[in-house]
Design a protein around this motif. Structure first.
Motif, mmCIF file in Angstrom:
data_model
loop_
_atom_site.group_PDB
_atom_site.id
_atom_site.type_symbol
_atom_site.label_atom_id
_atom_site.label_comp_id
_atom_site.label_asym_id
_atom_site.label_seq_id
_atom_site.Cartn_x
_atom_site.Cartn_y
_atom_site.Cartn_z
ATOM 1 N N SER A 24 -27.691 -17.834 30.833
ATOM 2 C CA SER A 24 -26.784 -19.259 30.776
ATOM 3 C C SER A 24 -27.587 -20.397 30.491
ATOM 4 O O SER A 24 -28.751 -20.352 30.385
ATOM 5 N N PHE A 25 -26.724 -21.336 30.251
ATOM 6 C CA PHE A 25 -27.260 -22.653 29.942
ATOM 7 C C PHE A 25 -26.238 -23.785 30.452
ATOM 8 O O PHE A 25 -25.410 -24.028 29.744
ATOM 9 N N PRO A 26 -26.926 -24.181 31.444
ATOM 10 C CA PRO A 26 -25.863 -25.308 32.042
ATOM 11 C C PRO A 26 -26.120 -26.617 31.719
ATOM 12 O O PRO A 26 -26.773 -27.825 32.176
ATOM 13 N N ALA A 27 -25.612 -27.103 30.258
ATOM 14 C CA ALA A 27 -25.824 -28.302 29.743
ATOM 15 C C ALA A 27 -24.734 -29.234 30.282
ATOM 16 O O ALA A 27 -23.526 -28.901 30.397
ATOM 17 N N ALA A 28 -25.130 -30.310 30.801
ATOM 18 C CA ALA A 28 -24.349 -31.098 31.525
ATOM 19 C C ALA A 28 -24.221 -32.555 30.842
ATOM 20 O O ALA A 28 -23.085 -33.164 31.223
ATOM 21 N N GLY A 29 -25.235 -32.855 30.245
ATOM 22 C CA GLY A 29 -25.043 -34.238 29.324
ATOM 23 C C GLY A 29 -25.251 -34.112 27.986
ATOM 24 O O GLY A 29 -26.193 -32.989 27.664
ATOM 25 N N LEU A 30 -24.622 -34.969 27.046
ATOM 26 C CA LEU A 30 -24.970 -34.658 25.748
ATOM 27 C C LEU A 30 -24.743 -36.115 25.057
ATOM 28 O O LEU A 30 -23.734 -36.859 25.461
ATOM 29 N N VAL A 31 -25.600 -36.735 24.327
ATOM 30 C CA VAL A 31 -25.492 -37.710 23.380
ATOM 31 C C VAL A 31 -25.947 -37.617 22.049
ATOM 32 O O VAL A 31 -26.939 -36.623 21.904
ATOM 33 N N GLN A 32 -25.703 -38.262 20.998
ATOM 34 C CA GLN A 32 -26.207 -38.368 19.744
ATOM 35 C C GLN A 32 -26.702 -39.628 19.453
ATOM 36 O O GLN A 32 -25.861 -40.724 19.674
ATOM 37 N N ASP A 33 -27.770 -39.738 18.745
ATOM 38 C CA ASP A 33 -28.641 -40.926 18.233
ATOM 39 C C ASP A 33 -27.945 -41.459 17.006
ATOM 40 O O ASP A 33 -27.211 -40.458 16.203
ATOM 41 N N ARG A 34 -28.012 -42.596 16.460
ATOM 42 C CA ARG A 34 -28.020 -42.861 15.202
ATOM 43 C C ARG A 34 -28.429 -42.182 13.833
ATOM 44 O O ARG A 34 -27.740 -42.237 12.758
ATOM 45 N N ALA A 35 -29.413 -41.320 14.215
ATOM 46 C CA ALA A 35 -30.116 -40.671 13.132
ATOM 47 C C ALA A 35 -29.201 -39.302 13.095
ATOM 48 O O ALA A 35 -29.583 -38.454 12.202
ATOM 49 N N GLY A 36 -28.509 -39.026 14.011
ATOM 50 C CA GLY A 36 -27.611 -37.830 14.120
ATOM 51 C C GLY A 36 -28.476 -36.693 14.972
ATOM 52 O O GLY A 36 -27.818 -35.348 15.221
ATOM 53 N N ASN A 37 -29.366 -36.864 15.766
ATOM 54 C CA ASN A 37 -30.088 -36.016 16.625
ATOM 55 C C ASN A 37 -29.088 -35.878 17.736
ATOM 56 O O ASN A 37 -28.594 -36.857 18.507
#
Length: 91
Positions: A24-37
């Motif tokens: 399992s992988f409980p990913a709770a938050g997600l953002v992307q920076d201007r470089a696409g990371n």
């Protein structure tokens, strides 16, 4: 509805990785920076994962990072991590 195709949407797998012992992988938050990371809060792994546009993944932790469940970026590209288990927001 007129003008809409009846085909099911296609989802593209951008990154594939394993999580805990049970997979399992409980990913709770997600953002992307201007470089696409792409940055993902791995709650039970007590870490933040970074994925580049090339699909290269890395992990970083910080002292006191404890059950991170959300992320935010400011205009300068600083990442803020929400740690509700210990009532903190870290930069």
């Amino acid at each position: 509805m007129a003008g809409f195709a009846s085909a099911e949407p296609v989802l593209e797998t951008l990154y594939a990785f394993t999580g805990g012992a049970d997979g399992s992988f409980p990913a709770a938050g997600l953002v992307q920076d201007r470089a696409g990371n792409l940055y993902v809060a791995n709650t039970y792994g007590h870490e933040v994962l970074k994925f580049t546009q090339d699909g290269v993944g890395s992990s970083f932790t910080k002292a006191g990072l404890n059950y991170p469940n959300d992320l935010a970026l400011d205009a300068k590209g600083n990442i803020y991590v929400v740690n509700p288990a210990i009532n903190t927001i870290q930069k």
